[in-house]
Design an enzyme around this catalytic site. Structure first.
Site, short mmCIF file in Angstrom:
data_model
loop_
_atom_site.label_atom_id
_atom_site.label_comp_id
_atom_site.label_asym_id
_atom_site.label_seq_id
_atom_site.Cartn_x
_atom_site.Cartn_y
_atom_site.Cartn_z
N GLU A 152 0.86 -1.19 0.00
CA GLU A 152 0.00 0.00 0.00
C GLU A 152 0.89 1.24 0.00
OE1 GLU A 152 -0.95 1.81 3.46
OE2 GLU A 152 -0.81 0.07 4.79
N LYS B 78 -3.65 -0.94 13.69
CA LYS B 78 -3.15 0.38 14.08
C LYS B 78 -3.14 0.47 15.60
CE LYS B 78 -4.93 3.47 10.83
NZ LYS B 78 -5.69 4.68 10.48
N1 PSU Z 1 -1.48 1.59 10.40
C1 PSU Z 1 -0.59 2.51 10.80
N2 PSU Z 1 -0.48 3.65 10.07
C2 PSU Z 1 -1.25 3.89 8.96
C3 PSU Z 1 -2.19 2.90 8.54
C4 PSU Z 1 -2.27 1.77 9.30
O1 PSU Z 1 0.10 2.34 11.81
O2 PSU Z 1 -1.12 4.94 8.33
C5 PSU Z 1 -3.07 3.15 7.32
C6 PSU Z 1 -3.23 1.91 6.43
O3 PSU Z 1 -3.10 2.31 5.09
C7 PSU Z 1 -4.64 1.45 6.73
C8 PSU Z 1 -5.34 2.76 6.95
O4 PSU Z 1 -5.23 0.73 5.67
O5 PSU Z 1 -4.40 3.47 7.74
C9 PSU Z 1 -6.68 2.66 7.61
O6 PSU Z 1 -7.22 3.92 7.73
P1 PSU Z 1 -8.70 4.15 8.35
O7 PSU Z 1 -8.61 3.80 9.79
O8 PSU Z 1 -8.95 5.60 8.13
O9 PSU Z 1 -9.63 3.28 7.59
#
Ligand code: PSU
Ligand code: MN
Length: 298
Positions: free
Chosen positions: A23, A157
């Site tokens: 990604e 995350k």
């Molecule tokens: N985990 C991290 N940092 C990030 C992400 C995940 O530690 O930046 C990113 C990934 O690309 C994941 C996205 O798919 O955040 C998910 O975002 P949201 O919670 O807004 O759906």
């Protein structure tokens, strides 16, 4: 809509050579510059050393690229106008001729559409701690439920509700498989109290579980949980205090929506004197290594 694989990625797919999808939100907003670009270069090097083609996915001026060159990586790594694009926003980004970094939901969707089978990331999105009042739950979870890929990560995350995320993954029918671990890793920390019912300790077994899933008609991802190396982890007790402090600060500053992740990551890095960034890079590269080995084993 057409996807545009690089020549290298196209040749590899056509000749059944291993490709690993990556990604690009991790490059655009997951890490600061220049560590983000250095991370990508190291990830690509790990892949090439294993004879695997890296395929970072991003939308650049309305074109969905699968496999990026150095200029494109530089653009994603430095340009603040690059949007964070989840699966539902691929179309509007392309139609508007915009640039976008892909999340797990959009990158896995595109990877699957072009015939890539393995995807590595750092941590997936999931259920937020304040879900009860905000209904904030990442599109990543739904996407994993409808995209047949092997997805390698080190947990979710760091500032999410892990227990609720694990429950949702079960509800959505996403298979969880520990890699050399019998509990769900916590991103910055290698272990937790959340048991994983199934684990394997070699890549051949990962591939054979995935093939059994496909043969039984499953359309969901196989989520492989690969913990950060113990020597690079931050103990859960230490990091949880820091995460709580950062969340309080975020609320105080009324930071919401898309701004939350960059704000929290920056704040956590500041409080850990950049140790969190080092840990993040270490776990993400470790996932690239495992993902590349799995892709090769197919
Ligand atoms: N985990 C991290 N940092 C990030 C992400 C995940 O530690 O930046 C990113 C990934 O690309 C994941 C996205 O798919 O955040 C998910 O975002 P949201 O919670 O807004 O759906
Ligand atoms: Mn969200």
């Amino acid at each position: 809509m057409k996807y545009t694989p690089s020549k290298q990625v196209k040749d590899a797919i056509n000749n059944n050579r291993p490709v690993l999808a990556l990604e690009s939100t991790i490059i655009a907003s997951g890490m600061p510059y220049p560590q983000n670009k250095e991370f990508y270069n190291k990830a690509a090097e790990i892949c090439y050393n294993l004879d695997v083609v890296p395929a970072a996915i991003a939308i650049i001026n309305g074109v969905v690229h699968v496999g990026l060159d150095q200029n494109q990586v530089e653009h994603i790594a430095t340009d603040d106008s690059v949007n964070k694009i989840s699966k539902r926003e691929i179309g509007v980004c392309v139609q508007g001729g915009l640039s976008g970094a892909t999340t797990v939901s959009s990158a896995s969707h595109i990877a699957n559409a072009v015939g890539i089978k393995v995807f590595s990331t750092g941590g997936i999105g999931g259920v937020h701690k304040d879900y009860k009042s905000t209904l904030d739950m990442s599109q990543d979870l739904y996407s994993l439920s409808e995209t047949p890929l092997v997805v390698v990560c080190s947990g979710v995350k760091s500032f999410l509700d892990v227990e609720k995320t694990i429950e949702s993954l079960e509800t959505l029918g996403v298979t969880l498989l520990g890699y050399k671990t019998s509990n769900f890793p916590l991103f910055y920390s290698s272990s937790s109290n959340f048991a994983l019912p199934f684990s394997v300790d070699n890549v051949e077994d990962v591939v054979s579980v995935f093939k059994c899933n496909l043969e039984s008609g499953l359309k969901s991802s196989l989520l492989v949980l690969n913990p950060v190396h113990k020597s690079d982890q931050i103990p859960a007790k230490t990091i949880n205090k820091i995460i709580s402090k950062s969340i309080s600060k975020m609320k105080l500053n009324k930071i919401v929506g898309k701004e939350t992740t960059p704000f929290l990551l920056k704040n956590i890095a500041k409080q850990t004197k950049n140790k969190s960034l080092e840990t993040n890079i270490s776990l993400a590269l470790n996932n690239v290594r495992l993902g590349a080995k799995i892709a090769k084993s197919f």
